[in-house]
Design an enzyme around this catalytic site. Structure first.
Site, PDB file in Angstrom:
ATOM      1  N   LYS A   1      74.799  87.482  96.546  1.00  0.00           N
ATOM      2  CA  LYS A   1      73.878  86.537  97.193  1.00  0.00           C
ATOM      3  C   LYS A   1      74.614  85.222  97.487  1.00  0.00           C
ATOM      4  O   LYS A   1      75.737  85.003  97.027  1.00  0.00           O
ATOM      5  CB  LYS A   1      72.673  86.312  96.278  1.00  0.00           C
ATOM      6  CG  LYS A   1      71.845  87.588  95.990  1.00  0.00           C
ATOM      7  CD  LYS A   1      70.545  87.181  95.302  1.00  0.00           C
ATOM      8  CE  LYS A   1      69.878  88.334  94.594  1.00  0.00           C
ATOM      9  NZ  LYS A   1      68.644  87.894  93.901  1.00  0.00           N
TER      10      LYS A   1
ATOM     11  N   ASN B   1      70.605  84.220  90.771  1.00  0.00           N
ATOM     12  CA  ASN B   1      71.120  85.252  89.859  1.00  0.00           C
ATOM     13  C   ASN B   1      72.213  86.113  90.477  1.00  0.00           C
ATOM     14  O   ASN B   1      72.434  87.252  90.078  1.00  0.00           O
ATOM     15  CB  ASN B   1      69.978  86.074  89.251  1.00  0.00           C
ATOM     16  CG  ASN B   1      69.175  86.811  90.290  1.00  0.00           C
ATOM     17  OD1 ASN B   1      69.529  86.805  91.471  1.00  0.00           O
ATOM     18  ND2 ASN B   1      68.111  87.458  89.870  1.00  0.00           N
TER      19      ASN B   1
ATOM     20  N   TYR C   1      63.278  92.011 101.118  1.00  0.00           N
ATOM     21  CA  TYR C   1      62.408  91.745  99.962  1.00  0.00           C
ATOM     22  C   TYR C   1      60.934  92.018 100.255  1.00  0.00           C
ATOM     23  O   TYR C   1      60.067  91.429  99.624  1.00  0.00           O
ATOM     24  CB  TYR C   1      62.601  90.298  99.501  1.00  0.00           C
ATOM     25  CG  TYR C   1      63.826  90.116  98.618  1.00  0.00           C
ATOM     26  CD1 TYR C   1      64.006  90.879  97.461  1.00  0.00           C
ATOM     27  CD2 TYR C   1      64.794  89.164  98.929  1.00  0.00           C
ATOM     28  CE1 TYR C   1      65.128  90.704  96.648  1.00  0.00           C
ATOM     29  CE2 TYR C   1      65.921  88.984  98.110  1.00  0.00           C
ATOM     30  CZ  TYR C   1      66.073  89.762  96.967  1.00  0.00           C
ATOM     31  OH  TYR C   1      67.178  89.584  96.162  1.00  0.00           O
TER      32      TYR C   1
ATOM     33  N   HIS D   1      72.403  91.300  94.008  1.00  0.00           N
ATOM     34  CA  HIS D   1      71.304  92.251  94.136  1.00  0.00           C
ATOM     35  C   HIS D   1      71.860  93.662  94.009  1.00  0.00           C
ATOM     36  O   HIS D   1      72.947  93.951  94.500  1.00  0.00           O
ATOM     37  CB  HIS D   1      70.632  92.119  95.514  1.00  0.00           C
ATOM     38  CG  HIS D   1      69.743  93.294  95.833  1.00  0.00           C
ATOM     39  ND1 HIS D   1      68.440  93.375  95.395  1.00  0.00           N
ATOM     40  CD2 HIS D   1      69.981  94.458  96.492  1.00  0.00           C
ATOM     41  CE1 HIS D   1      67.918  94.541  95.789  1.00  0.00           C
ATOM     42  NE2 HIS D   1      68.818  95.216  96.457  1.00  0.00           N
TER      43      HIS D   1
ATOM     44  N   GLU E   1      67.437 100.289 101.795  1.00  0.00           N
ATOM     45  CA  GLU E   1      68.265  99.080 101.930  1.00  0.00           C
ATOM     46  C   GLU E   1      69.575  99.377 102.680  1.00  0.00           C
ATOM     47  O   GLU E   1      69.998  98.573 103.517  1.00  0.00           O
ATOM     48  CB  GLU E   1      68.553  98.492 100.537  1.00  0.00           C
ATOM     49  CG  GLU E   1      67.291  97.920  99.908  1.00  0.00           C
ATOM     50  CD  GLU E   1      67.396  97.642  98.410  1.00  0.00           C
ATOM     51  OE1 GLU E   1      68.506  97.774  97.845  1.00  0.00           O
ATOM     52  OE2 GLU E   1      66.359  97.296  97.798  1.00  0.00           O
TER      53      GLU E   1
END
Ligand code: UDP
Length: 160
Positions: free
Chosen positions: A20, A123, A60, A126, A137
């Site tokens: 990310k 974080n 998402y 992914h 995805e």
């Protein structure tokens, strides 16, 4: 003696893994890729892009009704990400173990989030959480011709 032909049975599972924007900005690309390579997984797709808001929303979509959705989508489209497809035996489940819990403070040391993150919203990485999500995805982020089909000679030494 292991031959490449012996290494084809169970190692074709694929997962979508994305560093990310925080992971890219914090210069963690090489460290993260290194962990997947050293585990024995095979990189078959990779690109750097700043995701359009629409792509971030589609990625998402399962969280569309959650209070953090807009913030999450804005964050994902705020900078460059590294989108990848990794292939190998049980790569979906095992990469979730390598990544750690959603909350980096609840992630064990040794996991990517446990070692590199502090905050929920930053974080670092992914990873697909199921076969269904992985297929969705991968199709969302990659065209089939962007995925390389090739043998790694090393695989004969990774798989029995
Ligand atoms: N997230 C957040 N606040 C929350 C829950 C999730 O900011 O309360 C973010 C977090 O960055 C997480 C992402 O939304 O990685 C997607 O959530 P999910 O539950 O799918 O976690 P993951 O599969 O990434 O561990």
């Amino acid at each position: 003696f292991a031959t490449p032909a012996m290494a084809t049975a169970n190692n074709k599972e694929r997962s979508f893994i994305m560093i990310k924007p925080d992971g890219v900005q914090r210069s963690l690309i090489a460290d993260i890729i290194k962990r997947f390579e050293q585990k024995g997984y095979k990189l078959i797709g990779i690109k750097v892009l700043v995701p359009a808001k629409q792509l971030a929303e589609a990625h998402y979509e399962e969280h569309a009704q959650r209070p953090f959705f807009q913030k999450l989508v804005s964050f994902l489209s705020s900078g460059a990400v590294v989108a990848m497809v990794w292939e190998g035996q049980e790569v979906i489940k095992f990469s979730r173990n390598m990544i750690g819990a959603t909350n980096p403070l609840a992630s064990a040391p040794g996991t990517i989030r446990g070692d590199f993150g502090v905050d929920f919203g930053h974080n670092v990485i992914h990873g697909s959480d199921s076969l269904t999500s992985a297929e969705r995805e991968i199709a969302l982020w990659f065209k089939s011709e962007e995925l390389a089909q090739y043998d790694l000679t090393m695989q004969a030494w990774t798989y029995e």
